[in-house]
Design a protein around this motif. Structure first.
Motif, PDB file in Angstrom:
ATOM      1  N   GLU A 229       0.835  -1.198   0.000  1.00 44.74           N
ATOM      2  CA  GLU A 229       0.000   0.000   0.000  1.00 44.74           C
ATOM      3  C   GLU A 229       0.871   1.250   0.000  1.00 44.74           C
TER       4      GLU A 229
ATOM      5  N   GLN B 250      -9.748  -0.800  -9.893  1.00 41.34           N
ATOM      6  CA  GLN B 250      -8.560  -1.605 -10.123  1.00 41.34           C
ATOM      7  C   GLN B 250      -8.111  -1.461 -11.569  1.00 41.34           C
TER       8      GLN B 250
ATOM      9  N   THR C  89      -3.068   3.403  -2.907  1.00 38.59           N
ATOM     10  CA  THR C  89      -2.734   2.454  -3.964  1.00 38.59           C
ATOM     11  C   THR C  89      -2.275   1.149  -3.343  1.00 38.59           C
ATOM     12  N   CYS C  90      -2.688   0.056  -3.940  1.00 42.06           N
ATOM     13  CA  CYS C  90      -2.246  -1.267  -3.517  1.00 42.06           C
ATOM     14  C   CYS C  90      -1.663  -1.963  -4.739  1.00 42.06           C
ATOM     15  N   ALA C  91      -0.356  -2.124  -4.735  1.00 51.16           N
ATOM     16  CA  ALA C  91       0.320  -2.786  -5.841  1.00 51.16           C
ATOM     17  C   ALA C  91       0.556  -4.248  -5.486  1.00 51.16           C
TER      18      ALA C  91
ATOM     19  N   ARG D 231      -5.785   9.343  -2.147  1.00 53.38           N
ATOM     20  CA  ARG D 231      -5.943   8.121  -2.934  1.00 53.38           C
ATOM     21  C   ARG D 231      -4.882   7.126  -2.512  1.00 53.38           C
TER      22      ARG D 231
ATOM     23  N   THR E 121      -2.983  -3.263  -9.941  1.00 52.34           N
ATOM     24  CA  THR E 121      -3.085  -2.334  -8.815  1.00 52.34           C
ATOM     25  C   THR E 121      -4.552  -2.066  -8.488  1.00 52.34           C
TER      26      THR E 121
ATOM     27  N   TYR F 230      -7.046   0.625  -6.208  1.00 55.82           N
ATOM     28  CA  TYR F 230      -7.043   1.970  -5.656  1.00 55.82           C
ATOM     29  C   TYR F 230      -8.199   2.159  -4.676  1.00 55.82           C
TER      30      TYR F 230
END
Length: 125
Positions: free
Chosen positions: A6, A71, A21-23, A19, A77, A79
């Motif tokens: 994250e 996504q 982000t999750c990669a 915002r 990723t 979001y």
């Protein structure tokens, strides 16, 4: 091994936006259900919302209408767009991945197999 990372946490004023982000790596975000959770100090981890592999979303009542999950398959990723932030939104936010594509229990942490390390969000009034 699966990794979820994250980013995007930080400080915002009440009414502001962030915002997250999750990669994902070694995991395709289209595999199953991707969830966002949060945990404030001294509180239980609670579901914020989730997105299924076919982009169906659902949200906790406390954030519905203010938060949006999306996504991007190309970037692998997910979001979490957070608008109209409130002091009660302050917490550590976690991304999670589940093999369950139905997302039937998508707001329950127990259905998720993999978790990120979290990113902290603070909201000042």
């Amino acid at each position: 091994q699966v990794q979820l990372v994250e980013s995007g946490g930080g400080s915002a004023q009440s009414g502001g936006s962030l915002r997250l982000t999750c990669a994902a790596s070694r995991w395709s975000v289209r595999t199953g259900c991707m969830g966002w959770f949060r945990q404030a100090p001294g509180m239980e981890r609670e579901g914020v919302g989730y997105i299924s592999s076919n982009d169906n979303t659902n949200y906790a009542e406390s954030v519905r209408g203010r938060f949006t999950i999306s996504q991007d398959s190309a970037k692998n990723t997910v979001y979490l767009q957070m608008n109209s932030l409130k002091p009660d939104d302050a917490a550590t936010y976690y991304c999670a991945a589940s093999y369950d594509d139905t997302c039937y229990w998508g707001l329950k942490p127990t259905v998720y197999a993999f978790w990120g390390q979290g990113t902290q969000v603070t909201v000042s009034s």
